[in-house]
Design an enzyme around this catalytic site. Structure first.
Site, PDB file in Angstrom:
ATOM      1  N   ASP A  31      44.159  35.641  47.922  1.00  0.00           N
ATOM      2  CA  ASP A  31      45.324  35.609  47.046  1.00  0.00           C
ATOM      3  C   ASP A  31      45.968  36.988  47.121  1.00  0.00           C
ATOM      4  O   ASP A  31      45.276  37.979  47.365  1.00  0.00           O
ATOM      5  CB  ASP A  31      44.883  35.293  45.608  1.00  0.00           C
ATOM      6  CG  ASP A  31      46.014  35.423  44.616  1.00  0.00           C
ATOM      7  OD1 ASP A  31      47.060  34.791  44.834  1.00  0.00           O
ATOM      8  OD2 ASP A  31      45.858  36.178  43.635  1.00  0.00           O
ATOM      9  N   ASP A  45      41.642  36.088  41.680  1.00  0.00           N
ATOM     10  CA  ASP A  45      41.280  36.664  40.382  1.00  0.00           C
ATOM     11  C   ASP A  45      41.974  36.004  39.189  1.00  0.00           C
ATOM     12  O   ASP A  45      41.754  36.409  38.054  1.00  0.00           O
ATOM     13  CB  ASP A  45      41.599  38.165  40.375  1.00  0.00           C
ATOM     14  CG  ASP A  45      43.103  38.441  40.365  1.00  0.00           C
ATOM     15  OD1 ASP A  45      43.858  37.602  40.889  1.00  0.00           O
ATOM     16  OD2 ASP A  45      43.508  39.491  39.829  1.00  0.00           O
ATOM     17  N   ASP A  90      43.903  30.476  40.649  1.00  0.00           N
ATOM     18  CA  ASP A  90      43.030  30.490  41.825  1.00  0.00           C
ATOM     19  C   ASP A  90      41.771  29.644  41.633  1.00  0.00           C
ATOM     20  O   ASP A  90      41.081  29.353  42.615  1.00  0.00           O
ATOM     21  CB  ASP A  90      42.611  31.933  42.155  1.00  0.00           C
ATOM     22  CG  ASP A  90      43.792  32.829  42.455  1.00  0.00           C
ATOM     23  OD1 ASP A  90      44.729  32.345  43.113  1.00  0.00           O
ATOM     24  OD2 ASP A  90      43.774  33.999  42.037  1.00  0.00           O
TER      25      ASP A  90
END
Length: 462
Positions: free
Chosen positions: A76, A274, A278
């Site tokens: 990410d 995080d 996600d």
């Protein structure tokens, strides 16, 4: 069965009851599967302990096995590859002042949980802008937010939201192209289906991100960035990171399907993230990795948790997995080799030819030694160190700095340098210099000092 066959054979050939019984007992003793039972759990126990010591929390033994097979790592972007400390970079409007644009967006973002919200609230504080009450607030997943500010309806969000609401943004195209080319994230402000403001957000890339990506490439592991940013902006960011692939303009709810598609192509996928968005992708991936400072839901969904905000620990986690699997195979070798050699000798296979026979007492010693070998081999994992701790050694440097005038200047420079990974710095205001112990390159040190507003005159190793 081998012990019974041994007993029967020696009785039949007439070697006597005592010989037959002691041979059968020797077979039983040396074939005791203690070492075999220890081979895997001891290695797992040591490696998870070593991981925890280095700030890598591994939730289960199966995770170590899965990590050994990883061939794609998906990152990410926000808060993972970047520092997650977004800040407002540019404000543009053809009808409102910069302060008014920030007032409206910050007032709306006050009710949002998005990672970019703090950037606007912080900017409002810097400009000393007073926020106002909002009504009819609504969060639009993957698009933005909307609400009523001072009896006017506003939309705040990304380009997808602007397009879906058929809002004309042609007058802002030059600014959009400029900000996107610099890798900045765009936030649009619209009122009554008219675009009235454009803000660019910038989030610095973590110093360790590029190092981790480079190491993964050396390990022949493909690296992918997953982001909701525009393709051009994501491409601009990737010019610094050099990942193998960038997947941009992805809605939060679509991240899981991206992981699934990569798996269907035959890849073993690790996902690193995080945030709340996600979590589904972390669960779907073969190994999910969460940053310890991240959202609790992401941490709960992950298989591995990195307690330090250091992307290089992803590499360390994979390397620890590979060493653990290799160690288990070595342990299994030691567990079997004693049996493969010892059982035939204990059964008397070589007695008639060479008079070679294994006493039950010697058999028990060999069995114990096999367990000692397995445990000792597993304990070698305690010597594991992350690759960057082995390869990098701190170097003492003297940095001459121009522009420091007061104690506050000294503090700014010290805070900037000490904020770097594995770096210790002290600043001498009178001598206009900093003494730094670090593993980082001169260019990194110079960059953070100049970013703090001071000029580096020279850097020397001391």
């Amino acid at each position: 069965i081998i012990a019974l066959l041994t007993f029967g054979y020696w009785m039949l050939v007439g070697n006597g009851l005592n010989f037959a019984i002691t041979s059968a007992i020797a077979v039983l003793v040396i074939s005791c599967p203690c070492a075999l039972g220890l081979a895997t759990p001891v290695a797992i126990m040591v490696s998870t302990g070593v991981g925890a010591t280095n700030g890598i929390l591994i939730k289960s033994a199966s995770v170590l096995e899965n990590e050994n097979n990883i061939d794609v790592v998906v990152f990410d972007k926000t808060g993972t590859l970047t520092q997650g400390k977004a800040r407002v970079s540019d404000v543009y409007s053809d009808s409102l002042s910069n302060e008014e644009v920030i007032r409206i967006i910050a007032s709306l973002e006050k009710g949002s949980s998005h990672v970019l919200a703090d950037a606007f609230i912080q900017k409002a504080k810097e400009l000393d802008v007073e926020l106002v009450e909002i009504t009819d607030f609504e969060s639009l997943s993957g698009l933005g937010i909307k609400g009523n500010v001072l009896d006017q309806d506003y939309l705040v969000g990304n380009l997808r939201m602007i397009k879906e609401n058929k809002i004309d943004f042609s007058d802002y195209q030059d600014q959009i192209n400029d900000y996107v080319a610099k890798g900045k994230t765009l936030v649009f402000l619209a009122k009554q289906n008219k675009l009235v403001g454009l803000v660019s957000i910038f989030d610095d890339i973590k110093l360790t991100s590029k190092q981790a990506i480079q190491r993964l490439k050396e390990m022949k592991i493909k690296t992918v960035m997953l982001t909701g940013d525009l393709k051009a902006a994501a491409k601009a960011i990737n010019q610094q990171l050099e990942l193998d692939e960038v997947i941009a303009e992805v809605l939060p709810q679509d991240k899981e399907s991206v992981i699934k598609r990569l798996q269907e192509q035959g890849n073993n996928v690790m996902m690193v993230g995080d945030g709340i968005n996600d979590a589904p992708a972390l669960v779907r991936s073969d190994v999910g990795v969460a940053i310890g400072k991240g959202n609790d839901i992401a941490i709960d969904a992950a298989d591995v948790i990195l307690m330090k905000d250091d992307m290089r620990d992803i590499v360390s986690s994979i390397e620890l997995s590979k060493k653990t699997i290799l160690n288990i195979k070595e342990n299994l070798f030691w567990a079997f080799i004693y049996n493969i050699i010892g059982i035939p000798i204990a059964a008397g296979v070589f007695y008639n030819l060479f008079g070679l026979r294994l006493d039950a007492m010697i058999g028990s010693l060999c069995m114990s030694l096999s367990s000692v070998c397995v445990v000792s081999n597993a304990l070698r994992l305690k010597r594991f160190k992350p690759y960057y701790k082995k390869e990098n050694k701190k170097v003492k440097k003297e940095i001459m700095i121009d522009g420091m005038m007061c104690a506050m200047c000294k503090k700014h420079v010290e805070d900037a340098l000490n904020g770097l990974v594995n770096t210790n710095a002290t600043v001498n205001l009178e001598a206009k210099k900093a003494i730094v112990e670090t593993e980082l390159d001169d260019s990194v040190l110079q960059g953070v000092i100049e970013k703090a507003g001071y000029k580096v005159v020279g850097i020397e190793n001391v």
